[in-house]
Scaffold this motif. Sequence first.
Motif, PDB file in Angstrom:
ATOM      1  N   ARG A  30       0.834  -1.212   0.000  1.00  8.24           N
ATOM      2  CA  ARG A  30       0.000   0.000   0.000  1.00  8.24           C
ATOM      3  C   ARG A  30       0.866   1.259   0.000  1.00  8.24           C
ATOM      4  O   ARG A  30       0.545   2.238  -0.662  1.00  8.24           O
ATOM      5  N   ASP A  31       1.983   1.236   0.742  1.00  5.07           N
ATOM      6  CA  ASP A  31       2.867   2.397   0.815  1.00  5.07           C
ATOM      7  C   ASP A  31       3.520   2.717  -0.527  1.00  5.07           C
ATOM      8  O   ASP A  31       3.923   3.853  -0.761  1.00  5.07           O
ATOM      9  N   THR A  32       3.629   1.727  -1.406  1.00  2.00           N
ATOM     10  CA  THR A  32       4.228   1.974  -2.723  1.00  2.00           C
ATOM     11  C   THR A  32       3.193   2.404  -3.753  1.00  2.00           C
ATOM     12  O   THR A  32       3.530   2.597  -4.916  1.00  2.00           O
ATOM     13  N   GLY A  33       1.927   2.517  -3.339  1.00  3.11           N
ATOM     14  CA  GLY A  33       0.898   3.010  -4.247  1.00  3.11           C
ATOM     15  C   GLY A  33      -0.070   1.973  -4.774  1.00  3.11           C
ATOM     16  O   GLY A  33      -0.930   2.292  -5.588  1.00  3.11           O
ATOM     17  N   GLU A  53      -3.320   0.030  -4.819  1.00  2.00           N
ATOM     18  CA  GLU A  53      -4.641   0.283  -4.247  1.00  2.00           C
ATOM     19  C   GLU A  53      -5.107  -0.896  -3.399  1.00  2.00           C
ATOM     20  O   GLU A  53      -4.759  -2.040  -3.676  1.00  2.00           O
ATOM     21  N   ALA A  83       3.643  -0.880 -11.310  1.00  2.00           N
ATOM     22  CA  ALA A  83       3.313  -0.842  -9.882  1.00  2.00           C
ATOM     23  C   ALA A  83       3.888  -2.061  -9.162  1.00  2.00           C
ATOM     24  O   ALA A  83       4.385  -1.942  -8.033  1.00  2.00           O
TER      25      ALA A  83
END
Length: 165
Positions: free
Chosen positions: A23-26, A28, A140
Amino acid sequence: MKTRRIYASPNLAAAQAALAAARDTGIERDALSLIARSDIEMDAVPDDLREAHTDMVPAALRGAAGGGAVGLVAGLIAVAVPPLGITLAGAGLMAAVGALVGSWSSALVGATVPDPVRRQFEDAIEAGQILLVVDADEEALARAEQAVIRAGARPLPYEAATAIS
């Protein structure tokens, strides 16, 4: 185009840390899910993070296609036999009924078949490992991979690592 990656964690704390790292890396939240043994899932995994447990929907779709095709063929054969008095509308109705029956029966069978990730990693899940499933695009996933590994999860080879919708 999304790709699926699977990571194994030895316990719930490590799985939650890996999930937070993703989640911290983007990544969702709706692209993340956890798979665990049923006793662990019931007690510790929130409903929105649980992976689908069965093959019900894909089985229903396959059943609708197969049943519809069989119904259509049966209807067209019935149209070809004049004493039966079946019209093309009757053949269409037979196709629709075939699709409904095929969908219903296949969904019943599919409800008992575990999803592909559970089937492939059944031994790891039963041993108490918790799997983190990440469905995201390659860019991602590349950002998240090292963070998830640093958080204590290890990547697992997943056969169906092809694009998913």
